[in-house]
Design a protein around this motif. Structure first.
Motif, short mmCIF file in Angstrom:
data_model
loop_
_atom_site.label_atom_id
_atom_site.label_comp_id
_atom_site.label_asym_id
_atom_site.label_seq_id
_atom_site.Cartn_x
_atom_site.Cartn_y
_atom_site.Cartn_z
N LEU A 147 0.83 -1.31 -0.13
CA LEU A 147 0.05 0.04 0.02
C LEU A 147 0.87 1.36 0.11
N ALA A 148 1.99 1.20 0.80
CA ALA A 148 2.84 2.42 1.00
C ALA A 148 3.51 2.43 -0.67
N GLY A 149 3.76 1.52 -1.39
CA GLY A 149 4.49 1.71 -2.40
C GLY A 149 3.40 2.32 -3.54
N CYS A 150 2.28 1.56 -3.51
CA CYS A 150 1.16 2.34 -4.39
C CYS A 150 0.95 4.00 -4.12
N LEU A 151 0.78 4.25 -2.94
CA LEU A 151 0.82 5.70 -2.41
C LEU A 151 2.04 6.32 -3.07
N ALA A 152 3.14 5.96 -2.85
CA ALA A 152 4.46 6.53 -3.34
C ALA A 152 4.36 6.74 -4.90
N ILE A 153 4.24 5.67 -5.61
CA ILE A 153 3.76 5.87 -7.17
C ILE A 153 2.94 6.98 -7.27
N LEU A 154 1.99 7.13 -6.84
CA LEU A 154 0.85 8.30 -7.02
C LEU A 154 1.34 9.29 -6.50
N LEU A 155 2.20 9.64 -5.47
CA LEU A 155 2.95 10.92 -5.16
C LEU A 155 3.87 11.24 -6.14
N GLY A 156 4.36 10.25 -6.80
CA GLY A 156 5.47 10.43 -7.71
C GLY A 156 5.01 11.04 -9.07
N GLU A 157 3.66 10.55 -9.38
CA GLU A 157 2.96 10.93 -10.52
C GLU A 157 2.22 12.35 -10.38
N LEU A 158 2.18 12.54 -9.13
CA LEU A 158 1.57 14.08 -8.81
C LEU A 158 2.62 15.00 -9.03
N CYS A 159 4.00 14.80 -8.69
CA CYS A 159 5.31 15.30 -8.78
C CYS A 159 5.40 15.61 -10.48
N TYR A 160 5.15 14.66 -11.13
CA TYR A 160 5.52 14.34 -12.38
C TYR A 160 4.55 15.52 -12.94
N SER A 161 3.15 15.21 -12.64
CA SER A 161 2.33 16.17 -13.55
C SER A 161 2.51 17.70 -13.24
N GLY A 162 2.75 17.89 -11.87
CA GLY A 162 2.92 19.26 -11.49
C GLY A 162 4.26 19.96 -12.03
N GLY A 163 5.25 19.11 -12.29
CA GLY A 163 6.51 19.41 -12.87
C GLY A 163 6.52 19.69 -14.46
N ALA A 164 5.50 18.98 -14.97
CA ALA A 164 5.08 19.11 -16.39
C ALA A 164 4.62 20.47 -16.78
N LEU A 165 3.38 20.66 -15.93
CA LEU A 165 2.94 22.05 -16.19
C LEU A 165 3.70 23.08 -15.78
N TYR A 166 4.47 23.04 -14.76
CA TYR A 166 5.54 24.07 -14.31
C TYR A 166 6.59 24.34 -15.54
N SER A 167 6.89 23.17 -15.96
CA SER A 167 8.00 23.15 -17.19
C SER A 167 7.55 24.03 -18.32
N LYS A 168 6.29 23.67 -18.62
CA LYS A 168 5.55 24.48 -19.64
C LYS A 168 5.46 26.07 -19.59
N ARG A 169 5.26 26.27 -18.19
CA ARG A 169 5.01 27.68 -17.86
C ARG A 169 6.61 28.32 -18.03
N VAL A 170 7.48 27.56 -17.57
CA VAL A 170 8.77 28.16 -17.54
C VAL A 170 9.12 28.35 -19.01
N MET A 171 9.00 27.26 -19.78
CA MET A 171 9.25 27.25 -21.20
C MET A 171 8.71 28.75 -21.98
#
Length: 303
Positions: A147-171
């Protein structure tokens, strides 16, 4: 060109999961492997661009590069590498495929951006397709660490998604800066942070590594997984939007299943073929929605 770039990126990213597995099974500590991969790729790319005179060293010290590195590289891969000790690759593939949906949710809720209905429908169709592709080989052993592993992956995808959106803004803010340089800078920061995490949590004992597969895995991940595929990701984002490049997360399970069938003779069921059809259908719907949005923005700009 966008279609060719997307295809190459998907093919490479789809094989990186196998390369990561080879490296980990060869004894490479996960965070050390990830940190070395991104630090080396980022440094090589940035130095090459700097020598060509297309970027200044000062870009490395911009806080924007550090923040993107925290989201798209450190946050995503530290959680994924840790979780794969306790979660099967099938579960990991399904949870990782939530990334595009998280981007749509963030765009709608946080950025107040409208998303075409066909894009949202396509996203859901492709996610169901991923579940069908992975389902036949899915093995779930529920425990606290699972369960901790599943939550960790979801947290990572949240970071990935936020990073992608912020990357576009920075670009958009750094229009005069080469997107490859932006990618190199963020990988450099993500890499040193992963190495710092490794130094605090993992033993570095080279004598326990199976040297040839370990180094082969690192070489492939540095050159193809990071320097080429990651650069294509940023190139595509600069020319489309934050959602489109992340749809590789729907393609990677197909490639993993194809590799399993080709290399190991694994069975491909009708469920998997139905899943492939749904993924392709969903991607077509999403791309139509994205094209409509782009055309609408062009008309507004022209007016």
């Amino acid at each position: 060109m966008v279609g060719i770039g997307f295809t190459i990126m998907c093919l490479i990213f789809g094989t990186t999961f196998l390369a990561i597995k080879v490296g980990v099974e060869a004894g490479l500590p996960p965070f050390l492997s990830a940190g070395t991969r991104f630090l080396a790729a980022g440094a090589i790319l940035f130095i090459a661009i700097r020598l060509s005179g297309k970027v200044r060293w000062s870009l490395l010290w911009r806080k924007e590069m550090l923040l993107i590195g925290v989201g798209t590289t450190f946050g995503t891969f530290s959680t994924l590498y840790w979780a794969e000790q306790y979660v099967s690759s099938g579960v990991g593939a399904i949870l990782s495929a939530t990334g595009p949906m998280m981007i749509i949710l963030m765009q709608s809720v946080l950025l107040r951006q409208k998303t075409a209905r066909i894009t949202l429908i396509g996203c859901m169709i492709s996610f169901i397709g991923v579940v069908l592709v992975v389902l036949p080989g899915l093995a779930v052993q529920i425990s606290g660490l699972w369960l901790a592993g599943c939550l960790a992956i979801l947290l990572g995808e949240l970071c990935y998604s936020g990073g992608a959106l912020y990357s576009k803004r920075v670009m958009d803010a750094f229009r005069d800066t080469n997107p490859i340089a932006l990618n190199a800078a963020q990988m450099f920061h993500g890499g040193w942070m992963l190495l710092a995490l490794s130094a605090l949590t993992e033993p570095w004992i080279a004598g326990e590594w199976d040297l040839f597969p370990a180094m082969g895995s690192l070489f492939y991940l540095i050159l193809f997984g990071s320097m080429i595929a990651q650069t294509l990701f940023y190139w595509l984002m600069a020319r489309t939007n934050p959602l489109f490049p992340t749809t590789w997360l729907y393609i990677s399970p197909l490639i993993a299943v194809g590799l399993g069938a080709f290399l190991y003779g694994e069975h491909v069921s009708w469920w998997m073929l139905a899943g492939v059809l749904l993924i392709v259908t969903g991607l077509i719907c999403m791309n139509n929605g994205i094209l409509r949005l782009v055309n609408r923005r062009k008309l507004r700009s022209a007016a």
